[in-house]
Write an enzyme that holds these catalytic residues in place. Sequence first.
Site: not given
Length: 881
Positions: A144, A279, A281, A313-314, A317, A336
């Site tokens: 990203e 991140m 993924n 947070h991750e 996603h 985000e």
Amino acid sequence: MDQAQKYEQFKGQPRLPKFAVPKRYDLKLRPDLVECKFTGTVEIDVDIKSETKFLVLNAAELVFDHGSVWFNSRSSSKEFRPSAVELVEEDEIVVFEFDEILPLKEGTLGIGFKGTLNDRMKGFYRSTYEINGEKKNMAVTQFEPADARRCFPCWDEPAAKATFKITLDVPSELVALSNMPVIEEKLDGHLKTVTFQESPIMSTYLVAVVVGLFDYVEDHTSDGIKVRVYCQVGKGNQGKFALDVAVKTLDLYKVYFETPYSLPKLDMVAIPDFAAGAMENYGLVTYRETALLYDDQHSAAANKQRVAIVVAHELAHQWFGNLVTMEWWTHLWLNEGFATWVSYLAADSLFPEWKIWTQFLDQTTDGLRLDGLAESHPIEVEIGHASEIDEIFDAISYRKGASVIRMLQSYLGPESFQRSLASYIKRYACSNAKTEDLWAALEEGSGEPVNMLMDSWTKQKGYPVIFVQLKDHKLEFEQSQFLQSGSSGEGQWIVPITLCCGSYDARKSFLLRTKAESLDIVELLGTSDGKGNHRKWIKLNVDQTGFYRVKYDDDLQARLRYAIEASCLSATDRFGILDDSYALSMACKQSLSSLFALMSAYREELDYTVLSNLISVSFKVATIAADAVPELSSYIKQFFINLFQHSAEKLGWEPRQGESHLDAMLRGEILTALAIFGHDLTQSEAVRRFRAFLDDRNTPLLPPDTRKAAYVAVMQTVSTSNRWGYDSLLRIYRETDLSQEKTRILGSLASCPDPGIVLETLNFLMSSEVRSQDAVFGLAVSREGRETAWGWLKDNWDHILKTYGPGFLVTRFVSAVVSPFSSSDKAAEVEEFFATRTKPFIARTLKQSLERVHINTKWVQSIRDEKSFGEVVKELAYRKY
């Protein structure tokens, strides 16, 4: 048509042509961790949508074997070989040209390629670690926003979703991870071939591979999903806290989103070299060590909180971003902003004692600070070229995005918001969505005009300041765009106004749709004092759920100051009054004297978030006032020492049995502030405890929460002729293998007031002893070191650019060094230096930094023009409470 003209049609385009779309990738990679190179092949099932002789993909820094490129059409069973392969480096595309028009419908494109495992923490890169004193390389991906193209040729756009089957050839002793579970391992001498289960449909930026030596800890969610935390060998115990948070968070989100986690496993990996914080993924989330690992003995309470919020947070996603993906980077904020907001929802559920929604105001403030610049950008920002994407991973996309979602949730109500959100996720699962799609789902579920309300917040930059005054029994409101420069903006918003009067039971709310409006509040004011005066306090933006600032008339402002002293207001509202007043002072809309008078009302403040913001404001105000009237510096420092003394005495240096997480965090921040302002007792006690720590790293005299305060205090006593503290901190840095300890030290070194030591620190940041990702922690230099830092940045610019650019880390150097200045001459000097050195990926940051210099310059002049400021400061500095 010559060769150059042929490919001209594809150059300079923000998006790939739509005549072909990918459906499935079969990707094989063989990384060489000694030579730091890799080879690979990819077979892509492609749907040819319209007639073409060209296939255009994203590719960067790859070498192609022309003989290994082919296209097989399923409809004609014919193999096509390209007559030309053109790599257009500036646009990061590869063009395959064929002599014949390719048959419509499905076919397979096969490509062989080679690349380098780079050291820039993007694409397919190498990270270093040590095993038994021996340095090793691991191979890691970070794709990203647009760097999958540095690993394999692909349609590197979020909307080009496909399935991925990944196979890795790696040394047999290493651990190989990807998005999906391993389905087969074949050993062949010193190598093994690891094949992973095919993924569900996903975007290229979420593909991930990690190869290295790791330990792990493991657990399962309530419905059997296997969750692991991987980390360097020997650090397994440090992954247990994040593992526990992850398992509970996956269960929590399954309920909140009304959709189960969609993959069979979740791995989280601590990477020693990692540019971002983490991140998301799909199924293989990667993190900086500081954002995933927690050491009971040497990590501070603030580190624990950071791990919990970053993990939450991750994992948000995995639904919001991975399952439902933005259509294009214009909608980055959807990913985000939402993940930022919902991570606080999760943390509040898991750790209610952290009062995390009060702490959320730090996010809102960061968003307001950046969005108060003329050089801000809308939440939805048009992205032309891929090189522009990095710069929008900023406080607008994350923090303003999260704040307007919180504002909307507050307006719609939590139940209606949650139901509509779950409906949105089900509707767009495994596909792409735009901002309007989310608004439509929320409008449908709530019956409120969400699209109309929110357009003014996402499609234009900035936000309003609401000027409010009380006339008789009517409140008069007027909105205008708030700019930190003090200028007037043109924006207008639909603003959800909330207010309370004298008590939190007496409330009103309405939508301010025009520039000005008035509201009769006679029933809230109650009876007067017989002379027609109503003395109740009135607070707008209750609990600071709205993304706007408020300017009160003098009388209302005075009432609020009294309400703060009388402990009538919530912590969120005390925070908001202070932060708005500070912003208005910076914009020269309110005197610095009145800000100091307001700050003095917080002398007995004990709430962590309010005091933390008060400390941040005090650092900025002390610096700017010292630039304006240096002869008052000692009075200003004394004022802040007095302001923080009460809470410092209550907390002391020693942690108390069973004390709160928030008190543990606050103690370190308060003591750090007193050390920076030169409080003798704090500094001498810090040095005493630091000496004990040097002799015994496990001494109870310096637990993790107060180490930063001690390090900063020690650096205040360091000079080029008295280097003991500096050399001692470097020794600790070199001896520890805990990333959090290293960044704690880096964040302390440059606080030294001696410019010579500041220069040594900055040079140390560029040495091989500091990982590239960590250098930014040492850029917060003392006021006395600003000029030194600017000279150093100019001298090292080419090296910094080569090491970090393009990417968001390089922007930190620009903003950290340039923004603190406060003179027009310095702004001109900065502009002149960068006139021939501007790159697209720093252009926005440079403009914002220069705007901050101009704002500071204007503020300095306004303080000099303020006749009463000196008297006010002298009186407040030594006032006995």
